[in-house]
Every structure is written in structure tokens, then in C-alpha cells.
Write an enzyme that holds these catalytic residues in place. Sequence first.
Site, mmCIF file in Angstrom:
data_model
loop_
_atom_site.group_PDB
_atom_site.id
_atom_site.type_symbol
_atom_site.label_atom_id
_atom_site.label_comp_id
_atom_site.label_asym_id
_atom_site.label_seq_id
_atom_site.Cartn_x
_atom_site.Cartn_y
_atom_site.Cartn_z
ATOM 1 N N ASP A 197 0.866 -1.183 0.000
ATOM 2 C CA ASP A 197 0.000 0.000 0.000
ATOM 3 C C ASP A 197 0.908 1.240 0.000
ATOM 4 O OD1 ASP A 197 0.908 0.282 2.590
ATOM 5 O OD2 ASP A 197 -1.080 0.300 3.521
ATOM 6 N N CYS A 221 2.967 -3.252 4.105
ATOM 7 C CA CYS A 221 2.138 -2.101 4.479
ATOM 8 C C CYS A 221 2.865 -1.409 5.631
ATOM 9 C CB CYS A 221 0.709 -2.516 4.808
ATOM 10 S SG CYS A 221 0.501 -3.563 6.259
ATOM 11 N N THR A 239 2.596 -1.648 8.944
ATOM 12 C CA THR A 239 3.004 -2.580 10.005
ATOM 13 C C THR A 239 3.240 -3.992 9.492
ATOM 14 O OG1 THR A 239 0.694 -3.130 10.387
ATOM 15 C CG2 THR A 239 1.629 -1.335 11.735
ATOM 16 N N HIS A 248 9.580 -24.176 8.806
ATOM 17 C CA HIS A 248 8.540 -24.849 9.600
ATOM 18 C C HIS A 248 7.132 -24.655 9.041
ATOM 19 C CE1 HIS A 248 10.952 -25.242 13.638
ATOM 20 N NE2 HIS A 248 11.672 -25.566 12.567
ATOM 21 N N HIS A 302 6.407 -31.206 10.208
ATOM 22 C CA HIS A 302 5.652 -29.991 9.907
ATOM 23 C C HIS A 302 4.499 -30.248 8.931
ATOM 24 C CE1 HIS A 302 8.688 -27.950 12.158
ATOM 25 N NE2 HIS A 302 9.624 -28.395 11.349
HETATM 26 C C1 RB5 Z 1 -1.906 2.765 6.494
HETATM 27 O O1 RB5 Z 1 -1.905 3.989 7.178
HETATM 28 C C2 RB5 Z 1 -1.737 1.610 7.479
HETATM 29 O O2 RB5 Z 1 -2.873 1.470 8.261
HETATM 30 C C3 RB5 Z 1 -1.440 0.325 6.731
HETATM 31 O O3 RB5 Z 1 -0.296 0.508 5.966
HETATM 32 C C4 RB5 Z 1 -1.141 -0.894 7.557
HETATM 33 O O4 RB5 Z 1 -0.163 -0.638 8.514
HETATM 34 C C5 RB5 Z 1 -2.278 -1.623 8.095
HETATM 35 O O5 RB5 Z 1 -2.138 -2.698 8.723
#
Ligand code: RB5
Length: 176
Positions: free
Chosen positions: A20, A77, A79, A110, A145
Site C-alpha cells: 500500500d 504495508c 506494520t 517450519h 511440519h
Molecule cells: C496505512 O496507514 C496503514 O494502516 C497500513 O499501511 C497498515 O499498517 C495496516 O495494517
Amino acid sequence: MADEAERDMAIRGTVAIGADHAGFALKEWLKARLAESGYGILDVGTHSADSVDYPDFAHAVGDALVSGKANRGVLICGTGIGVSIAANRNPAVRAALCQNVDAARLARQHNDANVLALGARLLDRDIAAACVDVFLATAYEGGRHDRRLAKLSPRPAGDSEPDGTGSLQSLRREGV
Ligand code: RB5
């Protein structure tokens, strides 16, 4: 030279990569590194830093695996959490959110993970690159596994507790 590049790509396979807006810059950087290392790249977007919705790219990477256009995926993304949740909605995907090289290695050995999820806002880019390198170079160990992976298949509704009531139903009953 062109023949050599094509041969490398065939040996190393094709990586579907998606991100994203929060992962866009890291995706571009990783993409260039992967191409230099001889991987085929299928970039499913996004193609700018404009705000977008991460599930769209997670689903596109899953589709690329299902269609055989790619044999591994990398999703990014902010996180890594959103893309990993979204990608794992596809039964053909085993996405692993990794924050270090050991996790990336174990995700292959695994879990036979086929998608690596990364958090661009939480990860130094050199660590992200090392995770990608290890993820793509490590083989699944099989053996014990296999039995555990077989238990990852989607479960029939109401079959998620030994008494058959289903954990969602119990959570609803308890008002959670
Ligand atoms: C975008 O601001 C953020 O929410 C997205 O990149 C991500 O971290 C969501 O899990």
C-alpha cells in the site's frame, strides 16, 4: 547476457510483490534488489505514494500465486499486519509477518510460508532486505511440519471447538 538473465529468472522463480502507500517506497527498493539478484518480478502495485487500501494488493498477490504467475509473494504495508491478515484470507496463501531474519527463515522451514509480510514503518530497510533474501532462499523442512500444515486448512462452520459449538458462537454467547 540476456540468456543468462533469463536462466537466472527461471531458476529463481517469480516473486509477486505488492504494497500500500505506506509500503510503496520499500517495495520499489526491494524490487530493484530482487531484479538484480535474478528473480522475476510481478509488481501488483501500488504504483505511487497516494493513499490506497492494503487488502487490494494482498488479494492481488494471492491471485498471482493461485494462477501460477508467481511462486512467492512479498507484501508490505505500514506494520505488515493488515496485508498479512488480508493475504491469509486466501486458502492458498500462508503469509508470515516477519520482523527479523530468524523469523523469515523459520517461516519457510517450519511453516512453508509462501508470502512474506513486512512492516515498512517498523523495519529498518536493510533488515527487510535480509528477511526477503532468507525467505526466498530457504527450503521447507517437511517431516513433522507436514502434519501441522495439514491442520491449517479452512475449518467447517461450527467445527472450531471439540464440542462442535464453534469459538465464534461461544464468543457471541459471552458477548465478547
Ligand atoms: C496505512 O496507514 C496503514 O494502516 C497500513 O499501511 C497498515 O499498517 C495496516 O495494517
